[in-house]
Design a protein around this motif. Sequence first.
Motif, short mmCIF file in Angstrom:
data_model
loop_
_atom_site.label_atom_id
_atom_site.label_comp_id
_atom_site.label_asym_id
_atom_site.label_seq_id
_atom_site.Cartn_x
_atom_site.Cartn_y
_atom_site.Cartn_z
N ILE A 3 42.78 25.71 38.32
CA ILE A 3 41.33 25.73 38.06
C ILE A 3 40.99 26.83 37.05
O ILE A 3 41.41 27.98 37.20
CB ILE A 3 40.56 25.98 39.37
CG1 ILE A 3 40.88 24.90 40.40
CG2 ILE A 3 39.05 26.02 39.11
CD1 ILE A 3 40.43 25.22 41.82
N VAL A 4 40.23 26.46 36.01
CA VAL A 4 39.74 27.44 35.05
C VAL A 4 38.26 27.69 35.33
O VAL A 4 37.46 26.74 35.42
CB VAL A 4 39.93 26.95 33.60
CG1 VAL A 4 39.32 27.94 32.60
CG2 VAL A 4 41.41 26.74 33.28
N ILE A 5 37.90 28.97 35.51
CA ILE A 5 36.50 29.33 35.75
C ILE A 5 35.98 30.07 34.52
O ILE A 5 36.59 31.06 34.09
CB ILE A 5 36.38 30.25 36.99
CG1 ILE A 5 36.85 29.49 38.24
CG2 ILE A 5 34.94 30.74 37.17
CD1 ILE A 5 36.93 30.37 39.49
N LEU A 6 34.87 29.62 33.98
CA LEU A 6 34.25 30.31 32.86
C LEU A 6 33.07 31.14 33.37
O LEU A 6 32.12 30.60 33.94
CB LEU A 6 33.76 29.28 31.82
CG LEU A 6 32.95 29.86 30.66
CD1 LEU A 6 33.80 30.82 29.84
CD2 LEU A 6 32.40 28.74 29.78
N GLY A 7 33.15 32.45 33.15
CA GLY A 7 32.07 33.34 33.59
C GLY A 7 32.49 34.14 34.80
O GLY A 7 32.78 33.58 35.85
N CYS A 8 32.54 35.45 34.63
CA CYS A 8 32.96 36.32 35.75
C CYS A 8 31.78 37.17 36.23
O CYS A 8 31.92 38.37 36.43
CB CYS A 8 34.15 37.18 35.32
SG CYS A 8 35.01 37.89 36.74
N GLY A 9 30.64 36.53 36.37
CA GLY A 9 29.50 37.19 37.01
C GLY A 9 29.69 37.14 38.52
O GLY A 9 30.80 36.95 39.00
N GLY A 17 37.65 34.47 43.81
CA GLY A 17 38.28 35.10 44.99
C GLY A 17 38.54 34.11 46.10
O GLY A 17 39.64 34.06 46.67
N THR A 18 37.55 33.26 46.41
CA THR A 18 37.73 32.30 47.51
C THR A 18 38.77 31.23 47.13
O THR A 18 39.55 30.81 47.97
CB THR A 18 36.40 31.61 47.88
OG1 THR A 18 35.88 30.95 46.73
CG2 THR A 18 35.37 32.60 48.39
N LEU A 19 38.80 30.81 45.87
CA LEU A 19 39.75 29.77 45.46
C LEU A 19 41.19 30.29 45.48
O LEU A 19 42.12 29.56 45.83
CB LEU A 19 39.39 29.21 44.08
CG LEU A 19 38.10 28.37 44.02
CD1 LEU A 19 37.79 27.95 42.59
CD2 LEU A 19 38.17 27.15 44.94
N VAL A 20 41.37 31.55 45.10
CA VAL A 20 42.71 32.16 45.17
C VAL A 20 43.16 32.25 46.63
O VAL A 20 44.30 31.94 46.97
CB VAL A 20 42.72 33.55 44.49
CG1 VAL A 20 43.94 34.36 44.92
CG2 VAL A 20 42.72 33.39 42.96
N THR A 21 42.24 32.62 47.49
CA THR A 21 42.53 32.69 48.93
C THR A 21 42.93 31.31 49.46
O THR A 21 43.78 31.19 50.35
CB THR A 21 41.30 33.21 49.70
OG1 THR A 21 40.88 34.44 49.10
CG2 THR A 21 41.61 33.44 51.17
N ASP A 22 42.34 30.26 48.90
CA ASP A 22 42.67 28.88 49.28
C ASP A 22 43.94 28.38 48.58
O ASP A 22 44.21 27.18 48.59
CB ASP A 22 41.51 27.93 48.92
CG ASP A 22 40.26 28.19 49.74
OD1 ASP A 22 40.33 28.96 50.72
OD2 ASP A 22 39.20 27.64 49.40
N LEU B 130 34.91 20.49 44.48
CA LEU B 130 36.33 20.58 44.13
C LEU B 130 37.21 19.92 45.19
O LEU B 130 38.29 19.42 44.89
CB LEU B 130 36.75 22.05 43.95
CG LEU B 130 36.27 22.73 42.68
CD1 LEU B 130 36.61 24.20 42.72
CD2 LEU B 130 36.87 22.08 41.44
N SER B 131 36.76 19.93 46.45
CA SER B 131 37.61 19.41 47.51
C SER B 131 37.43 17.90 47.71
O SER B 131 38.11 17.29 48.53
CB SER B 131 37.31 20.15 48.82
OG SER B 131 36.00 19.87 49.23
N ARG B 132 36.50 17.31 46.95
CA ARG B 132 36.29 15.85 47.06
C ARG B 132 37.39 15.10 46.37
O ARG B 132 37.85 15.48 45.30
CB ARG B 132 34.94 15.45 46.46
CG ARG B 132 33.81 15.44 47.47
CD ARG B 132 32.64 14.58 47.00
NE ARG B 132 32.04 15.07 45.78
CZ ARG B 132 31.05 15.95 45.70
NH1 ARG B 132 30.56 16.49 46.80
NH2 ARG B 132 30.56 16.33 44.55
#
Lengths: 132, 132
Positions: A3-9, A17-22, B130-132
């Motif tokens: 997963i690529v996330i754009l924007g680190c606000g 953080g939650t996706l890495v934990t998952d 994302l989980s769908r």
Amino acid sequence: MRIVILGCGRAGAYLAGTLVTDDHQVTVVDKDNAAFARLGPDFAGMLVVGKGIDEDVLRRAGIEQADAFVAVTDDDNTNIMAAQVVREIFGVQRVICRIYDPLREEIYRTMGLETVCPTVLGVTKVREALSR
Amino acid sequence: MRIVILGCGRAGAYLAGTLVTDDHQVTVVDKDNAAFARLGPDFAGMLVVGKGIDEDVLRRAGIEQADAFVAVTDDDNTNIMAAQVVREIFGVQRVICRIYDPLREEIYRTMGLETVCPTVLGVTKVREALSR
């Protein structure tokens, strides 16, 4: 998933953080280096500095191998444009785009973009609370 | 219900419009006159210019007769402080406070404030997608 996330606000950092934990493989892109401080010292993902509407930056972030892309910068236009670039040019399957403006959110959703509008979500929650 | 909304940004204006449509008596407070343009020309509520942490401004907005207060300025600290003033000093029954920072939202929620965190709502929605 990759997963690529754009924007680190706040939203981007919290989501990363939650996706890495998952157990997802996460790459976060932000044009401002300092924004990565929000991820904390133990963040187990990748970081890329650059503008998310720049195709070279997206390639560096591994967009060509990505399963999903989430655009959550604080600018609706950047999110919309990046989401369209990633979907149309790189053909990423899951592209999710945050749009604060409810009017634009509705228009782009109708046009097939997968959108999240925190304004509408918040107002819905407030109305639920008021009607209890 | 008589509802006072602090903050006429996107969420405040959108909320005010829907609540008026639902037949509530709505007063919107904002420190910036120009913000009221977001309500459109046919808005059937009251407008008060001033800072929402100022007790005189809140009195002018009818806080003493209000059934509910919603703080949705773009500044978490202002929302928290206004919510506490309205609950503790004016004794308004329903006080809802928007807090963007998930950490502070959790703390103030634990302390009994009724909170809405668009950051958490948005991230939850993205994770569901994302989980769908």
